[in-house]
Scaffold this motif. Sequence first.
Motif, PDB file in Angstrom:
ATOM      1  N   ARG A  46       0.840  -1.207   0.000  1.00 16.34           N
ATOM      2  CA  ARG A  46       0.000   0.000   0.000  1.00 16.34           C
ATOM      3  C   ARG A  46       0.874   1.255   0.000  1.00 16.34           C
ATOM      4  NH1 ARG A  46      -2.656  -2.895   3.948  1.00 16.34           N
ATOM      5  NH2 ARG A  46      -2.060  -1.434   5.573  1.00 16.34           N
ATOM      6  N   THR A  47       1.969   1.213   0.736  1.00 13.39           N
ATOM      7  CA  THR A  47       2.895   2.343   0.776  1.00 13.39           C
ATOM      8  C   THR A  47       3.466   2.603  -0.603  1.00 13.39           C
ATOM      9  OG1 THR A  47       3.483   1.978   3.082  1.00 13.39           O
ATOM     10  CG2 THR A  47       5.089   3.155   1.737  1.00 13.39           C
ATOM     11  N   GLY A  48       3.945   1.553  -1.263  1.00 13.20           N
ATOM     12  CA  GLY A  48       4.510   1.711  -2.601  1.00 13.20           C
ATOM     13  C   GLY A  48       3.513   2.294  -3.583  1.00 13.20           C
ATOM     14  N   ALA A  49       2.265   1.860  -3.476  1.00 15.00           N
ATOM     15  CA  ALA A  49       1.230   2.358  -4.387  1.00 15.00           C
ATOM     16  C   ALA A  49       0.877   3.812  -4.105  1.00 15.00           C
ATOM     17  CB  ALA A  49      -0.017   1.489  -4.269  1.00 15.00           C
ATOM     18  N   ALA A  50       1.072   4.261  -2.865  1.00 16.46           N
ATOM     19  CA  ALA A  50       0.678   5.621  -2.474  1.00 16.46           C
ATOM     20  C   ALA A  50       1.765   6.667  -2.750  1.00 16.46           C
ATOM     21  CB  ALA A  50       0.315   5.649  -0.990  1.00 16.46           C
ATOM     22  N   ILE A  51       2.976   6.235  -2.993  1.00 17.80           N
ATOM     23  CA  ILE A  51       4.089   7.186  -3.153  1.00 17.80           C
ATOM     24  C   ILE A  51       4.286   7.540  -4.617  1.00 17.80           C
ATOM     25  CG2 ILE A  51       6.605   7.417  -2.978  1.00 17.80           C
ATOM     26  CD1 ILE A  51       6.437   5.863  -0.395  1.00 17.80           C
ATOM     27  N   GLU A  52       4.433   8.833  -4.843  1.00 22.10           N
ATOM     28  CA  GLU A  52       4.774   9.318  -6.178  1.00 22.10           C
ATOM     29  C   GLU A  52       6.166   9.908  -6.110  1.00 22.10           C
ATOM     30  OE1 GLU A  52       1.938  11.817  -8.107  1.00 22.10           O
ATOM     31  OE2 GLU A  52       0.250  10.718  -7.242  1.00 22.10           O
ATOM     32  N   ALA A  53       7.022   9.459  -6.994  1.00 19.91           N
ATOM     33  CA  ALA A  53       8.393   9.960  -7.033  1.00 19.91           C
ATOM     34  C   ALA A  53       8.856   9.995  -8.479  1.00 19.91           C
ATOM     35  CB  ALA A  53       9.314   9.071  -6.203  1.00 19.91           C
ATOM     36  N   CYS A  54       9.756  10.901  -8.754  1.00 16.51           N
ATOM     37  CA  CYS A  54      10.299  10.952 -10.104  1.00 16.51           C
ATOM     38  C   CYS A  54      11.293   9.804 -10.277  1.00 16.51           C
ATOM     39  CB  CYS A  54      10.968  12.297 -10.365  1.00 16.51           C
ATOM     40  SG  CYS A  54      12.383  12.618  -9.296  1.00 16.51           S
ATOM     41  N   GLN A  55      11.486   9.404 -11.497  1.00 20.15           N
ATOM     42  CA  GLN A  55      12.430   8.338 -11.791  1.00 20.15           C
ATOM     43  C   GLN A  55      13.851   8.846 -11.582  1.00 20.15           C
ATOM     44  OE1 GLN A  55      11.951   6.847 -15.743  1.00 20.15           O
ATOM     45  NE2 GLN A  55      13.505   5.288 -15.519  1.00 20.15           N
ATOM     46  N   PHE A  56      14.712   7.996 -11.029  1.00 17.68           N
ATOM     47  CA  PHE A  56      16.118   8.366 -10.868  1.00 17.68           C
ATOM     48  C   PHE A  56      16.969   7.114 -10.955  1.00 17.68           C
ATOM     49  CE2 PHE A  56      14.546   7.499  -6.619  1.00 17.68           C
ATOM     50  CZ  PHE A  56      15.566   6.773  -6.021  1.00 17.68           C
ATOM     51  N   GLU A  57      18.232   7.320 -11.251  1.00 16.35           N
ATOM     52  CA  GLU A  57      19.154   6.197 -11.344  1.00 16.35           C
ATOM     53  C   GLU A  57      19.793   5.939  -9.995  1.00 16.35           C
ATOM     54  OE1 GLU A  57      22.039   6.030 -14.459  1.00 16.35           O
ATOM     55  OE2 GLU A  57      20.655   6.917 -15.895  1.00 16.35           O
ATOM     56  N   LEU A  58      19.950   4.673  -9.696  1.00 17.84           N
ATOM     57  CA  LEU A  58      20.658   4.253  -8.502  1.00 17.84           C
ATOM     58  C   LEU A  58      21.787   3.358  -8.975  1.00 17.84           C
ATOM     59  CD1 LEU A  58      20.876   4.099  -5.419  1.00 17.84           C
ATOM     60  CD2 LEU A  58      19.271   2.188  -5.494  1.00 17.84           C
ATOM     61  N   ALA A  59      23.003   3.834  -8.824  1.00 14.77           N
ATOM     62  CA  ALA A  59      24.158   3.083  -9.322  1.00 14.77           C
ATOM     63  C   ALA A  59      24.780   2.265  -8.204  1.00 14.77           C
ATOM     64  CB  ALA A  59      25.186   4.058  -9.894  1.00 14.77           C
ATOM     65  N   VAL A  90      12.503   8.704   3.254  1.00 15.31           N
ATOM     66  CA  VAL A  90      11.683   9.472   4.198  1.00 15.31           C
ATOM     67  C   VAL A  90      10.208   9.377   3.805  1.00 15.31           C
ATOM     68  CG1 VAL A  90      11.168  11.797   5.048  1.00 15.31           C
ATOM     69  CG2 VAL A  90      13.546  11.018   4.906  1.00 15.31           C
ATOM     70  N   GLN A  91       9.907   9.475   2.513  1.00 18.01           N
ATOM     71  CA  GLN A  91       8.523   9.350   2.049  1.00 18.01           C
ATOM     72  C   GLN A  91       7.937   7.995   2.443  1.00 18.01           C
ATOM     73  OE1 GLN A  91       9.215  10.535  -2.231  1.00 18.01           O
ATOM     74  NE2 GLN A  91       7.110  11.230  -1.945  1.00 18.01           N
ATOM     75  N   ILE A  92       8.714   6.948   2.294  1.00 17.95           N
ATOM     76  CA  ILE A  92       8.240   5.612   2.665  1.00 17.95           C
ATOM     77  C   ILE A  92       7.928   5.568   4.160  1.00 17.95           C
ATOM     78  CG2 ILE A  92       8.891   3.176   2.873  1.00 17.95           C
ATOM     79  CD1 ILE A  92      10.535   3.567   0.258  1.00 17.95           C
ATOM     80  N   ALA A  93       8.818   6.118   4.974  1.00 15.87           N
ATOM     81  CA  ALA A  93       8.605   6.125   6.429  1.00 15.87           C
ATOM     82  C   ALA A  93       7.336   6.881   6.796  1.00 15.87           C
ATOM     83  CB  ALA A  93       9.809   6.742   7.139  1.00 15.87           C
ATOM     84  N   ILE A  94       7.122   8.011   6.186  1.00 15.13           N
ATOM     85  CA  ILE A  94       5.923   8.820   6.472  1.00 15.13           C
ATOM     86  C   ILE A  94       4.665   8.040   6.112  1.00 15.13           C
ATOM     87  CG2 ILE A  94       4.631  10.870   5.742  1.00 15.13           C
ATOM     88  CD1 ILE A  94       7.411  12.283   5.511  1.00 15.13           C
ATOM     89  N   GLU A  95       4.672   7.399   4.946  1.00 11.52           N
ATOM     90  CA  GLU A  95       3.490   6.647   4.506  1.00 11.52           C
ATOM     91  C   GLU A  95       3.264   5.411   5.375  1.00 11.52           C
ATOM     92  OE1 GLU A  95       0.035   6.056   2.429  1.00 11.52           O
ATOM     93  OE2 GLU A  95       1.325   7.816   2.469  1.00 11.52           O
TER      94      GLU A  95
END
Length: 116
Positions: A46-59, A90-95
């Motif tokens: 549910r948390t993943g579905a509720a969060i909106e974030a821009c795409q970014f690269e994680l190297a 932080v967004q994940i923690a808040i949600e």
Amino acid sequence: MAIQQWLQQDYLPLASLRPPAVVHVSLYCVGKSARIPETMIAAARRTGAAIEACQFELAFDHVITFLLPQNNAIVLAGNGGRELLRQLHVQIAIEMQRLGENANLNPNFQPHATPL
């Protein structure tokens, strides 16, 4: 799979390859047990579905190990995209908190992929 085999050969020849079905990138810790409760898995979804974030690269640019009593994990870690990842963390923690779950906000959490 090629990365897993390379890591196994160069770092831990006796390590077991993680099955493809469980290979993932860990962005947030929701528990440290052999079996995560279904309620926690549902909250994470549910948390993943509720969060909106821009795409970014994680190297993932270096290999580290988590020395745990039950198993020493060889993981891929990195610093690429670190600030955006921190914001997502932080967004994940808040949600999670909003959903009534334990917000395990750990500023030292190391995003990683665990191939071995």
